[in-house]
Scaffold this motif. Structure first.
Motif, PDB file in Angstrom:
ATOM      1  N   GLU A   1       0.857  -1.178   0.000  1.00  0.00           N
ATOM      2  CA  GLU A   1       0.000   0.000   0.000  1.00  0.00           C
ATOM      3  C   GLU A   1       0.896   1.232   0.000  1.00  0.00           C
ATOM      4  O   GLU A   1       2.063   1.167   0.346  1.00  0.00           O
ATOM      5  CB  GLU A   1      -0.851  -0.024   1.270  1.00  0.00           C
ATOM      6  CG  GLU A   1      -1.925   1.038   1.345  1.00  0.00           C
ATOM      7  CD  GLU A   1      -2.635   1.012   2.686  1.00  0.00           C
ATOM      8  OE1 GLU A   1      -1.950   0.825   3.711  1.00  0.00           O
ATOM      9  OE2 GLU A   1      -3.859   1.188   2.718  1.00  0.00           O
ATOM     10  N   GLY A   2       0.356   2.361  -0.420  1.00  0.00           N
ATOM     11  CA  GLY A   2       1.137   3.592  -0.326  1.00  0.00           C
ATOM     12  C   GLY A   2       1.082   4.394  -1.595  1.00  0.00           C
ATOM     13  O   GLY A   2       0.388   4.048  -2.543  1.00  0.00           O
ATOM     14  N   ASP A   3       1.843   5.465  -1.626  1.00  0.00           N
ATOM     15  CA  ASP A   3       1.850   6.357  -2.774  1.00  0.00           C
ATOM     16  C   ASP A   3       2.809   5.869  -3.856  1.00  0.00           C
ATOM     17  O   ASP A   3       3.706   5.083  -3.581  1.00  0.00           O
ATOM     18  CB  ASP A   3       2.280   7.766  -2.341  1.00  0.00           C
ATOM     19  CG  ASP A   3       1.279   8.376  -1.396  1.00  0.00           C
ATOM     20  OD1 ASP A   3       1.693   9.159  -0.531  1.00  0.00           O
ATOM     21  OD2 ASP A   3       0.083   8.046  -1.508  1.00  0.00           O
ATOM     22  N   GLY A   4       2.588   6.350  -5.034  1.00  0.00           N
ATOM     23  CA  GLY A   4       3.509   6.046  -6.120  1.00  0.00           C
ATOM     24  C   GLY A   4       3.310   4.649  -6.676  1.00  0.00           C
ATOM     25  O   GLY A   4       2.473   3.882  -6.219  1.00  0.00           O
ATOM     26  N   TYR A   5       4.112   4.330  -7.644  1.00  0.00           N
ATOM     27  CA  TYR A   5       3.975   3.035  -8.304  1.00  0.00           C
ATOM     28  C   TYR A   5       4.818   1.993  -7.593  1.00  0.00           C
ATOM     29  O   TYR A   5       5.897   2.275  -7.111  1.00  0.00           O
ATOM     30  CB  TYR A   5       4.418   3.109  -9.768  1.00  0.00           C
ATOM     31  CG  TYR A   5       4.325   1.758 -10.396  1.00  0.00           C
ATOM     32  CD1 TYR A   5       5.456   0.970 -10.547  1.00  0.00           C
ATOM     33  CD2 TYR A   5       3.096   1.233 -10.765  1.00  0.00           C
ATOM     34  CE1 TYR A   5       5.358  -0.304 -11.070  1.00  0.00           C
ATOM     35  CE2 TYR A   5       2.988  -0.036 -11.282  1.00  0.00           C
ATOM     36  CZ  TYR A   5       4.122  -0.805 -11.434  1.00  0.00           C
ATOM     37  OH  TYR A   5       4.015  -2.066 -11.947  1.00  0.00           O
TER      38      TYR A   5
END
Lengths: 114, 115
Positions: free
Chosen positions: B96-100
């Motif tokens: 999970e999280g931001d960015g690719y």
């Protein structure tokens, strides 16, 4: 089926020759991927693209290059094929990036380098 | 970096018996977890995924998987196996999280269902 066409499906080539595998999608998905599958290794990411002309390296990118000039097409090129690149290559697509989005796979391209 | 372990190369089960294919993962933060199935000479087909919410996820062909955060596991299950379930099964994880972030696959488990 996910609307992914890979070509060629089977190819035998000689060491040192260039090889290009093509992936064509009809889903208009932003992300496209190339994986290789080898016994004992599962699937490993070679390169991926997050838009036209936007690509990045994966886990096993050495010896491979990619291009994406249109949303629907993603090409994988082996500049000078080696026997270690004998593998099954899968193209995959997803609407957005890998975080939580389902990735759909093509039927595979079997490449043998002799 | 994330990783997936499928501890069994092969699982054998008799038709009609329950089946379990094991998967454990390692990832920073919360995981997104997937199961895929591959029949001979075919591409991978999506079975199910866990994003958030109920720990028991139901998918295609009667398969389900249970997310266990404390044991970092995501085992695939089916109450009654069919011979046609015989195939190669892959577990995969992304964080999970931001960015690719990429989707990392396990090495696969061959399921053989005998008549």
């Amino acid at each position: 089926d996910a609307g992914i066409t890979q070509s060629p499906r089977h190819k035998v080539t000689e060491t040192g020759t260039p090889v290009t595998l093509r992936c064509h999608q009809t889903e208009n998905h932003r992300y496209m991927y190339w994986y290789r599958q080898d016994p004992g290794h599962g699937l490993r990411l070679i390169h991926y693209s997050y838009g036209v002309k936007d690509t990045d390296k994966g886990e096993v990118s050495d010896g491979y290059s990619v291009s994406r000039s249109k949303t629907e097409d993603f090409l994988l090129t082996l500049e000078s094929a080696t026997s270690s690149q004998t593998s099954v290559y899968f193209c995959a697509i997803s609407e957005e990036g890998a975080r939580g989005n389902t990735i759909y796979f093509g039927e595979g391209s079997w490449l043998t380098v002799v | 970096a994330q990783s997936v372990a499928q501890p069994e190369d092969q699982v054998n089960v008799a038709e009609g018996n329950p089946l379990t294919v094991k998967c454990t993962y390692s990832v920073s933060g919360n995981p997104y977890l997937f199961w895929y199935v591959q029949y001979p000479n075919r591409g991978l087909q999506f079975l199910l995924k866990y994003i958030t919410g109920d720990n028991l996820v139901k998918g295609s062909y009667g398969f389900e998987a249970e997310f266990n955060k404390s044991q970092t596991s995501f085992h695939l299950k089916k109450p009654s196996a069919l011979v046609s379930d015989s195939a190669l099964y892959f577990c995969a994880v992304s964080p999970e999280g931001d960015g690719y972030s990429t989707l990392t696959f396990g090495k696969g488990t061959m399921l053989l269902v005998s008549p």
